[in-house]
Design an enzyme around this catalytic site. Structure first.
Site, short mmCIF file in Angstrom:
data_model
loop_
_atom_site.label_atom_id
_atom_site.label_comp_id
_atom_site.label_asym_id
_atom_site.label_seq_id
_atom_site.Cartn_x
_atom_site.Cartn_y
_atom_site.Cartn_z
N HIS A 1 59.15 36.54 60.02
CA HIS A 1 60.16 37.36 59.90
C HIS A 1 59.84 38.31 59.56
O HIS A 1 59.12 39.47 59.80
CB HIS A 1 60.92 36.60 58.16
N CYS B 1 56.78 46.11 56.71
CA CYS B 1 57.46 44.43 57.29
C CYS B 1 58.68 44.69 57.60
O CYS B 1 58.94 44.04 57.90
CB CYS B 1 58.17 43.72 55.37
N HIS C 1 56.51 40.20 61.47
CA HIS C 1 54.69 39.36 61.14
C HIS C 1 55.21 38.26 60.25
O HIS C 1 55.82 37.48 59.97
CB HIS C 1 54.30 40.67 60.32
N HIS D 1 53.09 34.86 57.62
CA HIS D 1 53.16 34.74 56.45
C HIS D 1 52.52 32.71 56.11
O HIS D 1 53.69 32.30 56.91
CB HIS D 1 54.41 34.35 55.02
N ASP E 1 59.34 25.50 59.22
CA ASP E 1 57.19 25.91 59.43
C ASP E 1 56.79 26.36 61.01
O ASP E 1 57.84 25.45 62.00
CB ASP E 1 56.34 24.77 59.16
NI NI Z 1 56.53 39.64 55.03
#
Ligand code: NI
Length: 144
Positions: A16, A35, A41, A43, A81
């Site tokens: 995101h 961010c 990037h 997670h 996912d």
């Molecule tokens: Ni983030």
């Protein structure tokens, strides 16, 4: 009658970028810091789904976890996912913060599980960031 709850853990990986069109590029950078990196990037998200156990007289209190797994898999894991969250239609006008994502996951699950069964949704985004929600449906749309 006392009723226990059970929390089950699920995982998905997604990318995101925290950004809003309501702010200038400079203000986005100020508010969201690294961010806001244009390349995004990722997670390794952990979703903690808490449901009320079933009526103890019928099932000994044993929740149908297979059913819960199927619902979470279909509604949440498959949807997010290895995806870019910013491309999800629900985030067309919403920033993909952990707060907003946990609201969306709540909506997806509460509408797919038996009424009153879902107690809480937790979302671990990073080692230090945990979000949770339990409440009214549609709060994400109200915010965005
Ligand atoms: Ni983030």
């Amino acid at each position: 009658m006392a009723q226990a709850s059970v929390t089950r853990r699920y995982r998905f990986c997604a990318a995101h970028r925290l950004h809003t069109d309501h702010l200038s590029p400079k203000d986005n950078q100020t508010v969201f810091g690294k961010c806001n990196n244009p390349n995004g990037h990722g997670h390794n998200y952990v979703v903690l789904v808490t449901v009320k156990s079933e009526d103890p007289t019928a099932t000994g209190g044993r929740m149908d976890l297979d059913r819960l797994d199927r619902t979470v898999g279909q509604q949440v894991i498959t949807r997010f996912d290895h995806r870019d969250l910013n491309q999800d239609p629900e985030f067309a006008h919403c920033t993909t913060t952990g707060e907003n994502l946990v609201l969306l996951i709540w909506d997806l699950l509460v509408q797919s599980l038996p009424a009153g069964q879902l107690e809480k949704v937790g979302l671990i985004e990073t080692r230090d960031n945990y979000f949770e929600y339990a409440g009214a449906v549609g709060m994400l749309n109200d915010k965005c």
